[in-house]
Scaffold this motif. Structure first.
Motif, mmCIF file in Angstrom:
data_model
loop_
_atom_site.group_PDB
_atom_site.id
_atom_site.type_symbol
_atom_site.label_atom_id
_atom_site.label_comp_id
_atom_site.label_asym_id
_atom_site.label_seq_id
_atom_site.Cartn_x
_atom_site.Cartn_y
_atom_site.Cartn_z
ATOM 1 N N VAL A 68 0.857 -1.074 -0.002
ATOM 2 C CA VAL A 68 -0.049 0.155 0.014
ATOM 3 C C VAL A 68 0.817 1.235 -0.023
ATOM 4 C CG1 VAL A 68 -1.968 -1.140 1.145
ATOM 5 C CG2 VAL A 68 0.008 0.072 2.485
ATOM 6 N N VAL A 69 2.202 1.154 -0.237
ATOM 7 C CA VAL A 69 3.225 2.309 -0.061
ATOM 8 C C VAL A 69 3.552 2.292 -1.504
ATOM 9 C CG1 VAL A 69 5.311 3.162 0.696
ATOM 10 C CG2 VAL A 69 3.738 1.662 2.267
ATOM 11 N N LEU A 70 3.383 3.441 -2.261
ATOM 12 C CA LEU A 70 4.204 3.948 -3.480
ATOM 13 C C LEU A 70 5.326 4.890 -3.171
ATOM 14 C CD1 LEU A 70 3.952 3.817 -6.724
ATOM 15 C CD2 LEU A 70 2.641 5.926 -6.371
ATOM 16 N N VAL A 71 6.551 4.345 -3.775
ATOM 17 C CA VAL A 71 7.801 5.064 -3.861
ATOM 18 C C VAL A 71 8.059 5.780 -5.049
ATOM 19 C CG1 VAL A 71 10.216 4.923 -2.930
ATOM 20 C CG2 VAL A 71 8.706 3.238 -1.819
ATOM 21 N N ALA A 72 8.055 6.944 -4.878
ATOM 22 C CA ALA A 72 8.068 7.753 -6.357
ATOM 23 C C ALA A 72 9.195 8.536 -6.384
ATOM 24 C CB ALA A 72 6.766 8.238 -6.229
ATOM 25 N N GLY A 73 9.838 8.882 -7.657
ATOM 26 C CA GLY A 73 10.803 9.797 -7.692
ATOM 27 C C GLY A 73 10.344 11.269 -7.512
ATOM 28 N N LYS A 74 11.255 11.996 -7.499
ATOM 29 C CA LYS A 74 11.157 13.579 -7.023
ATOM 30 C C LYS A 74 10.075 14.147 -7.938
ATOM 31 C CE LYS A 74 13.892 17.672 -5.948
ATOM 32 N NZ LYS A 74 15.368 17.968 -5.794
ATOM 33 N N ASN A 75 9.305 15.335 -7.226
ATOM 34 C CA ASN A 75 8.194 15.907 -7.839
ATOM 35 C C ASN A 75 7.215 15.249 -8.390
ATOM 36 O OD1 ASN A 75 7.133 18.548 -8.744
ATOM 37 N ND2 ASN A 75 8.197 18.312 -10.831
ATOM 38 N N PHE A 76 6.460 14.436 -7.503
ATOM 39 C CA PHE A 76 5.443 13.753 -7.778
ATOM 40 C C PHE A 76 4.114 14.356 -7.562
ATOM 41 C CE2 PHE A 76 1.911 10.685 -6.885
ATOM 42 C CZ PHE A 76 2.197 9.517 -7.766
ATOM 43 N N GLY A 77 3.434 14.128 -8.832
ATOM 44 C CA GLY A 77 2.019 14.703 -8.759
ATOM 45 C C GLY A 77 2.216 16.352 -9.402
ATOM 46 N N CYS A 78 2.974 16.582 -9.942
ATOM 47 C CA CYS A 78 2.901 18.114 -10.599
ATOM 48 C C CYS A 78 2.090 18.077 -11.901
ATOM 49 C CB CYS A 78 4.295 18.291 -11.244
ATOM 50 S SG CYS A 78 4.936 16.906 -12.566
ATOM 51 N N GLY A 79 1.907 19.225 -12.428
ATOM 52 C CA GLY A 79 0.991 19.310 -13.484
ATOM 53 C C GLY A 79 -0.347 19.884 -12.825
ATOM 54 N N VAL A 98 5.662 7.955 -1.051
ATOM 55 C CA VAL A 98 6.850 8.565 -0.463
ATOM 56 C C VAL A 98 7.628 9.129 -1.622
ATOM 57 C CG1 VAL A 98 9.106 7.885 0.533
ATOM 58 C CG2 VAL A 98 6.919 6.671 1.386
ATOM 59 N N SER A 99 8.128 10.231 -1.637
ATOM 60 C CA SER A 99 8.784 10.985 -2.398
ATOM 61 C C SER A 99 9.798 12.010 -1.839
ATOM 62 C CB SER A 99 8.016 11.697 -3.751
ATOM 63 O OG SER A 99 8.557 12.298 -4.644
ATOM 64 N N SER A 100 10.851 12.789 -2.482
ATOM 65 C CA SER A 100 11.619 13.708 -2.168
ATOM 66 C C SER A 100 10.839 15.075 -2.188
ATOM 67 C CB SER A 100 12.850 13.707 -2.627
ATOM 68 O OG SER A 100 13.019 13.630 -3.854
ATOM 69 N N PHE A 101 9.732 15.251 -3.140
ATOM 70 C CA PHE A 101 9.081 16.291 -3.208
ATOM 71 C C PHE A 101 7.862 16.015 -3.828
ATOM 72 C CE2 PHE A 101 7.869 20.014 -5.753
ATOM 73 C CZ PHE A 101 8.039 21.135 -4.753
ATOM 74 N N PHE A 102 6.802 16.685 -3.438
ATOM 75 C CA PHE A 102 5.281 16.553 -4.024
ATOM 76 C C PHE A 102 5.152 17.974 -4.411
ATOM 77 C CE2 PHE A 102 5.615 13.114 -0.919
ATOM 78 C CZ PHE A 102 5.045 12.136 -1.604
ATOM 79 N N ALA A 103 4.245 18.197 -5.675
ATOM 80 C CA ALA A 103 3.624 19.461 -6.089
ATOM 81 C C ALA A 103 2.458 19.768 -4.910
ATOM 82 C CB ALA A 103 2.740 19.072 -7.094
ATOM 83 N N ASP A 104 2.583 20.987 -4.379
ATOM 84 C CA ASP A 104 1.577 21.255 -3.213
ATOM 85 C C ASP A 104 0.063 21.068 -3.474
ATOM 86 O OD1 ASP A 104 3.668 22.468 -1.804
ATOM 87 O OD2 ASP A 104 3.405 24.349 -2.577
ATOM 88 N N ILE A 105 -0.401 21.155 -4.516
ATOM 89 C CA ILE A 105 -1.825 20.862 -4.880
ATOM 90 C C ILE A 105 -2.007 19.360 -4.642
ATOM 91 C CG2 ILE A 105 -3.899 20.966 -6.481
ATOM 92 C CD1 ILE A 105 -2.626 23.825 -7.261
ATOM 93 N N PHE A 106 -1.130 18.560 -5.130
ATOM 94 C CA PHE A 106 -1.264 17.074 -5.270
ATOM 95 C C PHE A 106 -1.425 16.730 -3.595
ATOM 96 C CE2 PHE A 106 0.439 12.949 -4.317
ATOM 97 C CZ PHE A 106 -0.612 12.329 -5.002
ATOM 98 N N LYS A 107 -0.081 17.281 -2.831
ATOM 99 C CA LYS A 107 -0.266 16.917 -1.487
ATOM 100 C C LYS A 107 -1.470 17.199 -0.752
ATOM 101 C CE LYS A 107 3.174 17.380 2.231
ATOM 102 N NZ LYS A 107 4.472 18.019 2.655
ATOM 103 N N GLY A 108 -2.132 18.420 -1.020
ATOM 104 C CA GLY A 108 -3.275 18.863 -0.198
ATOM 105 C C GLY A 108 -4.404 17.683 -0.704
ATOM 106 N N ASN A 109 -4.452 17.442 -1.862
ATOM 107 C CA ASN A 109 -5.369 16.451 -2.323
ATOM 108 C C ASN A 109 -5.328 15.147 -1.761
ATOM 109 O OD1 ASN A 109 -6.945 18.335 -4.084
ATOM 110 N ND2 ASN A 109 -5.699 18.011 -5.871
ATOM 111 N N ALA A 110 -3.930 14.727 -1.766
ATOM 112 C CA ALA A 110 -3.851 13.439 -1.084
ATOM 113 C C ALA A 110 -4.346 13.458 0.308
ATOM 114 C CB ALA A 110 -2.391 13.123 -1.464
ATOM 115 N N LEU A 111 -4.085 14.436 1.006
ATOM 116 C CA LEU A 111 -4.269 14.519 2.506
ATOM 117 C C LEU A 111 -5.955 14.516 2.798
ATOM 118 C CD1 LEU A 111 -1.535 16.574 3.689
ATOM 119 C CD2 LEU A 111 -1.680 14.384 4.506
#
Length: 196
Positions: A68-79, A98-111
């Motif tokens: 249930v854990v997706l490990v993704a490269g940097k800048n996941f959820g951009c666009g 898990v990533s080293s950077f998320f797009a802010d809007i994606f991060k909010g939508n995920a939460l």
């Protein structure tokens, strides 16, 4: 939403940087008005050929990887800001990204949709990818109360930041409406004692 507190899981590695929301859920699938069945089209153009046959080399089609854990490269959820990207991940069964950077809007939508986005250092992300490469069943231990993620095979760990309100919501399985409803008695009491 389901509560998130402690998650022990193997991981699905996606070591690709700059994954945008159109790759997560292509625009042609955004016509639905409910959240159901978006997981079927998660990474649709990467998962399937034009004849709808699965692409064997794509990680979600590889039975070696699960969890249930997706490990993704940097800048996941951009666009674009489409919330459907979070819907697709949640419907597929992903609880943590898990990533080293998320797009802010994606991060909010995920939460807002019951997914915990964990931002880690580039060094920790690299260790996690290497652990999965060495053992596809490598597991992580995620503690939301402690705000830590640990690679169980190597004991490497890192803390992560999260907005206190969003943390409380995830721990209780609340969306914003659930949170307001949990305060119904206090709201009523305030209204009853308020003078106009």
């Amino acid at each position: 939403m389901e509560k998130i507190e402690i998650i022990d899981s193997s991981c699905i590695p996606l070591p690709i940087e700059d994954v945008d929301t159109d790759q997560i859920i292509p625009a042609r699938f955004l016509k639905a008005t409910t959240k159901e069945n978006f997981g079927d089209n998660l990474f649709r153009d990467w998962r399937y050929n034009s004849d709808d046959s699965p692409k064997e080399d794509f990680v979600l089609n590889n039975p070696t990887y699960s969890g249930v854990v997706l490990v993704a490269g940097k800048n996941f959820g951009c666009g674009s800001s489409r919330e459907h990207a979070a819907w697709a991940l949640e419907d597929f069964g992903i609880k943590v990204v898990v990533s080293s950077f998320f797009a802010d809007i994606f991060k909010g939508n995920a939460l807002n949709n019951g997914i915990l986005p964990i931002t880690v250092s580039d060094a920790f992300l690299d260790k996690l990818f290497r652990a999965i490469e060495k053992d596809p069943k490598a597991r992580v231990h995620v503690s939301l109360p402690d705000q830590t993620i640990k690679i169980l095979d190597t004991s490497d760990s890192e803390t992560f930041d999260i907005d206190p309100y969003k943390k409380m919501c995830l721990l209780n399985g609340y969306d914003d409406i659930d949170y307001l409803l949990s305060k119904k008695d206090q709201i009523n009491e305030f209204e009853e004692t308020r003078t106009y």
